[in-house]
Write an enzyme that holds these catalytic residues in place. Structure first.
Site, PDB file in Angstrom:
ATOM      1  N   ASP A   1      30.887  32.953  43.609  1.00 48.10           N
ATOM      2  CA  ASP A   1      32.230  33.450  43.891  1.00 48.10           C
ATOM      3  C   ASP A   1      33.176  32.292  43.626  1.00 48.10           C
ATOM      4  OD1 ASP A   1      34.661  34.220  44.949  1.00 48.10           O
ATOM      5  OD2 ASP A   1      33.860  34.955  46.849  1.00 48.10           O
TER       6      ASP A   1
ATOM      7  N   ASN B   1      36.438  30.824  33.258  1.00 53.40           N
ATOM      8  CA  ASN B   1      36.931  32.105  32.762  1.00 53.40           C
ATOM      9  C   ASN B   1      37.071  33.176  33.827  1.00 53.40           C
ATOM     10  OD1 ASN B   1      37.259  34.355  30.668  1.00 53.40           O
ATOM     11  ND2 ASN B   1      35.313  34.928  31.646  1.00 53.40           N
TER      12      ASN B   1
ATOM     13  N   TYR C   1      49.381  37.225  39.389  1.00 55.36           N
ATOM     14  CA  TYR C   1      48.495  36.910  38.257  1.00 55.36           C
ATOM     15  C   TYR C   1      49.217  36.024  37.243  1.00 55.36           C
ATOM     16  CZ  TYR C   1      45.422  37.774  34.227  1.00 55.36           C
ATOM     17  OH  TYR C   1      44.582  37.625  33.144  1.00 55.36           O
TER      18      TYR C   1
END
Length: 278
Positions: free
Chosen positions: A59, A86, A152
């Site tokens: 995680d 990534n 984001y």
């Protein structure tokens, strides 16, 4: 076989861009160590991809998981040469006047802190190897509004600046740090952001593919292999003189407004001037 004898760590490699990159590096002779939260898919990949593929559940929002992944990669293969930070997801979609502090913190941990800790805990192993390459996934969202949610997009802008700062600090150890900025890539990240099931995800990907022709100069959607090739360039000796920068892999999405590349689209003056003054 550009990467024969090299060890590559890839986070978020069970699908999309990450999976495309896993496949490319395996084809090119690397030992690939994938960290991903999807243990079922990771185990399935272990059984099908051969002895050069390794998996550890990770995680990336948890620093101890990231450190354990980098340590495992170095210990199980004898060293570490390339890291592709990534892993990520679309995260919360709330506008800035609606998002909660907890959702903001979650997005930053998943998309920005994860990259910082990936650099932090891979750097000691890269130093022991005499240098290497780190590649981070940013996004076209880092450059302007309209391509992604506020949390984001902010995190991805942070990834770009983190890439520059890290490149400056790690250059003395022969470690290069660069970023990839994907545009519209046909993966499940868009479907996952809206909680779509598998069937809905296929429909969303199809719609995105059709929309790409009208959204950018290159009239097809990007695919994971497009990003994988860019990552391979940054990881290779061909990019030995390249650090602290980014590469847009976006089909020309950011070159300008549609009128700049589509002769049928009205320009700005066409939209605001009376016809007799055009």
């Amino acid at each position: 076989m550009r990467f024969e004898g090299k060890t590559i760590v890839i986070t978020g490699g069970s699908s999309g861009i990450g999976r495309g990159t896993v496949d490319l590096f395996l084809r090119e002779g690397a030992e690939v160590v994938m960290g991903d939260i999807n243990a079922d898919e990771g185990s399935a990949m272990m059984s099908t991809l051969g002895d050069s593929f390794h998996f550890q559940k990770c995680d990336v929002s948890q620093e101890e998981d990231v450190k354990a992944l980098m340590d495992y990669a170095a210990e199980s293969t004898g060293g570490l040469d390339v890291v592709f930070n990534n892993a990520g997801a679309g995260g919360p979609r709330d506008a800035i006047d609606e998002i909660s502090g907890n959702d903001w913190d979650f997005a930053m941990a998943l998309l920005l802190k994860s990259v910082a800790m990936g650099i932090r805990h891979s750097a000691p192993h890269l130093k022991k190897r005499g240098g290497g390459a780190i590649i981070n996934t940013a996004s076209v969202c880092a450059f302007q509004a309209g391509f992604g949610p506020v949390a984001y997009s902010t995190a991805k802008a942070g990834v770009l600046h983190l890439t520059k700062l890290s490149a400056a600090e790690l250059a003395q150890y022969n470690i290069r740090v660069n970023a990839i900025c994907p545009g519209f890539i046909q993966t499940n990240i868009f479907a996952a952001t809206v909680g779509a099931n598998k069937e809905e995800a296929l429909q969303i990907n199809s719609v995105l593919g059709q929309a790409a022709a009208g959204a950018q100069p290159v009239s097809r959607p990007g695919v994971p292999g497009d990003i994988a090739e860019a990552v391979a360039y940054f990881a290779s000796d061909a990019a030995g003189f390249v650090t602290g920068t980014h590469l847009l892999v976006d089909g020309g999405l950011l070159v300008g407004t549609q009128s700049s590349w589509d002769p049928e689209a009205p320009g700005m003056l066409d939209a605001i001037l009376p016809e007799h003054l055009r």
